[in-house]
Design a protein around this motif. Structure first.
Motif, PDB file in Angstrom:
ATOM      1  N   ASP A 199     -13.308   0.627  -8.848  1.00 45.12           N
ATOM      2  CA  ASP A 199     -12.829   1.020  -7.483  1.00 45.12           C
ATOM      3  C   ASP A 199     -13.113  -0.110  -6.517  1.00 45.12           C
ATOM      4  O   ASP A 199     -14.543   0.020  -6.130  1.00 45.12           O
ATOM      5  CB  ASP A 199     -13.114   2.344  -7.257  1.00 45.12           C
ATOM      6  CG  ASP A 199     -12.283   2.683  -5.719  1.00 45.12           C
ATOM      7  OD1 ASP A 199     -11.916   1.805  -4.979  1.00 45.12           O
ATOM      8  OD2 ASP A 199     -12.410   4.068  -5.264  1.00 45.12           O
ATOM      9  N   ASP A 207     -11.234  -0.901  -3.621  1.00 42.06           N
ATOM     10  CA  ASP A 207     -10.654  -0.724  -2.309  1.00 42.06           C
ATOM     11  C   ASP A 207     -10.934   0.764  -1.796  1.00 42.06           C
ATOM     12  O   ASP A 207     -10.451   0.998  -0.649  1.00 42.06           O
ATOM     13  CB  ASP A 207      -9.200  -1.390  -2.346  1.00 42.06           C
ATOM     14  CG  ASP A 207      -8.312  -0.354  -3.268  1.00 42.06           C
ATOM     15  OD1 ASP A 207      -8.933   0.729  -3.897  1.00 42.06           O
ATOM     16  OD2 ASP A 207      -7.112  -0.659  -3.173  1.00 42.06           O
ATOM     17  N   PRO A 262       0.957  -1.005  -0.105  1.00 40.20           N
ATOM     18  CA  PRO A 262      -0.052   0.073  -0.038  1.00 40.20           C
ATOM     19  C   PRO A 262       0.893   1.227   0.051  1.00 40.20           C
ATOM     20  O   PRO A 262       1.795   1.496   0.593  1.00 40.20           O
ATOM     21  CB  PRO A 262      -0.799  -0.076   1.378  1.00 40.20           C
ATOM     22  CG  PRO A 262      -0.821  -1.627   1.682  1.00 40.20           C
ATOM     23  CD  PRO A 262       0.327  -2.145   1.086  1.00 40.20           C
ATOM     24  N   THR A 312      -2.551   2.540  -7.677  1.00 41.18           N
ATOM     25  CA  THR A 312      -3.799   3.412  -8.186  1.00 41.18           C
ATOM     26  C   THR A 312      -3.282   4.582  -9.233  1.00 41.18           C
ATOM     27  O   THR A 312      -3.960   4.875 -10.032  1.00 41.18           O
ATOM     28  CB  THR A 312      -4.530   3.710  -7.133  1.00 41.18           C
ATOM     29  OG1 THR A 312      -4.870   2.540  -6.307  1.00 41.18           O
ATOM     30  CG2 THR A 312      -5.762   4.437  -7.531  1.00 41.18           C
ATOM     31  N   THR A 323      -9.703   3.593  -2.927  1.00 46.24           N
ATOM     32  CA  THR A 323      -8.575   4.446  -3.030  1.00 46.24           C
ATOM     33  C   THR A 323      -8.459   5.334  -4.246  1.00 46.24           C
ATOM     34  O   THR A 323      -7.351   5.905  -4.563  1.00 46.24           O
ATOM     35  CB  THR A 323      -7.208   3.716  -2.961  1.00 46.24           C
ATOM     36  OG1 THR A 323      -7.238   2.809  -4.167  1.00 46.24           O
ATOM     37  CG2 THR A 323      -7.116   2.711  -1.749  1.00 46.24           C
TER      38      THR A 323
END
Length: 233
Positions: free
Chosen positions: A41, A43, A22, A27, A45
Motif C-alpha cells: 500500500d 497511497d 480516483p 484497489t 487506500t
C-alpha cells in the motif's frame, strides 16, 4: 546456447497495469486476484479492502520510500514469497510523487527535486518493476489516470488521450514490461465497473494474455468474456 521451443512455452504469470481516476475501483479490483494476495500500500487506500478474505497488507514509510521499499521487496522475496499467489503494488503514481518529494526534502533546492532526481526516479521505478516481474507471480500495478490532447498524424483528427500517470520518458518501457494494461471505468448505464483492454487513439491499453478487448472488473483475472446481450457486448 539454451534453446526453448515455442511449442513448449507455458502460459506466463502476468504483470498487469490497471489505471483510472480516483474512486473508479482500482484497489477493490485486487480482491479478484487469484489465491492469497499481498498488497503493498503506497497511497493509503487499502481500507476499501476491509473484511476481504485472503488479503494481507503492508505499508512503506512515505518519507523514506527510496530505502524502505527496496528493503521491503527484498524481505518479501527472501522470506514471504512462497506464501502468496498474487501481489499488488498500489499505486505507482503516488510512488513517483513520494520519491520526488523525498528527493526535494533531502536535497539543497528548497524542497524542489533537481533534474537528475527525475532520471534517478525513472531507473528506480524500472528496477522495482523488473524485480517484481521476476517473482513469477500474478502482479498488479495500479496507477492514476492522466489525459492529454493527441493528434493523429495520418488523419489530423484530435483526441483526448487517457494513459497511466507514469512519467512519460518511461511510460513505453513500463507498458512494454506488462502483458496487460487496462483502463477501469464505471458504466453510466449499469453502474458496473469495466476494464478496457484494447488500445485506441484515445486509450492506452494492451492485452497479450488473451483475446479480450474488455472485461468486467470481477473477471479481469479469470479470462471470462463480457456477457453478450442481443448479440452485442
Amino acid at each position: 546456447m539454451k534453446v526453448i521451443h515455442a511449442a513448449d512455452i507455458k502460459k506466463p504469470t502476468a504483470l498487469r497495469i490497471l489505471y483510472g481516476n480516483p474512486g473508479m475501483g482500482k484497489t477493490t479490483t485486487i480482491q479478484y486476484m487469484p489465491g492469497r494476495k499481498l498488497v503493498i500500500d503506497i497511497d493509503g487506500t487499502s481500507s476499501v479492502l476491509k473484511g476481504k478474505q485472503d488479503i494481507d497488507i503492508v505499508e512503506v514509510d512515505p518519507n523514506n520510500i527510496r530505502e524502505d521499499l527496496p528493503k521491503l521487496l527484498k524481505d518479501i522475496q527472501d522470506n514471504y514469497l512462497d506464501q502468496y499467489d498474487s501481489i499488488a503494488l498500489d499505486n505507482i503514481s503516488e510512488l513517483e510523487n513520494a520519491v520526488l518529494t523525498e528527493y526535494g526534502k533531502k536535497g539543497n533546492n528548497h524542497g524542489v527535486p533537481g533534474i537528475q532526481n527525475y532520471q534517478q526516479l525513472q531507473f528506480f521505478e524500472l528496477d522495482l518493476i523488473r524485480y517484481m516481474k521476476a517473482w513469477d507471480k500474478e502482479i498488479l500495478i495500479t496507477a492514476w489516470e492522466m489525459t492529454d490532447e493527441f493528434t493523429d498524424e495520418n488523419t489530423g483528427q484530435s483526441f483526448t488521450r487517457a494513459y497511466p500517470q507514469i512519467r512519460k520518458p518511461i511510460l513505453t518501457n513500463v507498458m512494454g514490461l506488462a502483458l496487460q494494461v487496462g483502463r477501469i471505468i464505471i458504466s453510466p448505464k449499469t453502474g458496473k465497473r469495466g476494464i478496457t483492454l484494447a488500445p485506441s487513439n484515445a486509450i492506452f491499453a494492451k492485452n497479450q494474455i488473451d483475446d479480450r478487448k474488455a472485461s468486467l472488473q470481477e473477471d479481469l483475472f479469470n479470462g471470462k468474456e463480457i456477457p453478450q446481450k442481443n448479440g452485442n457486448h
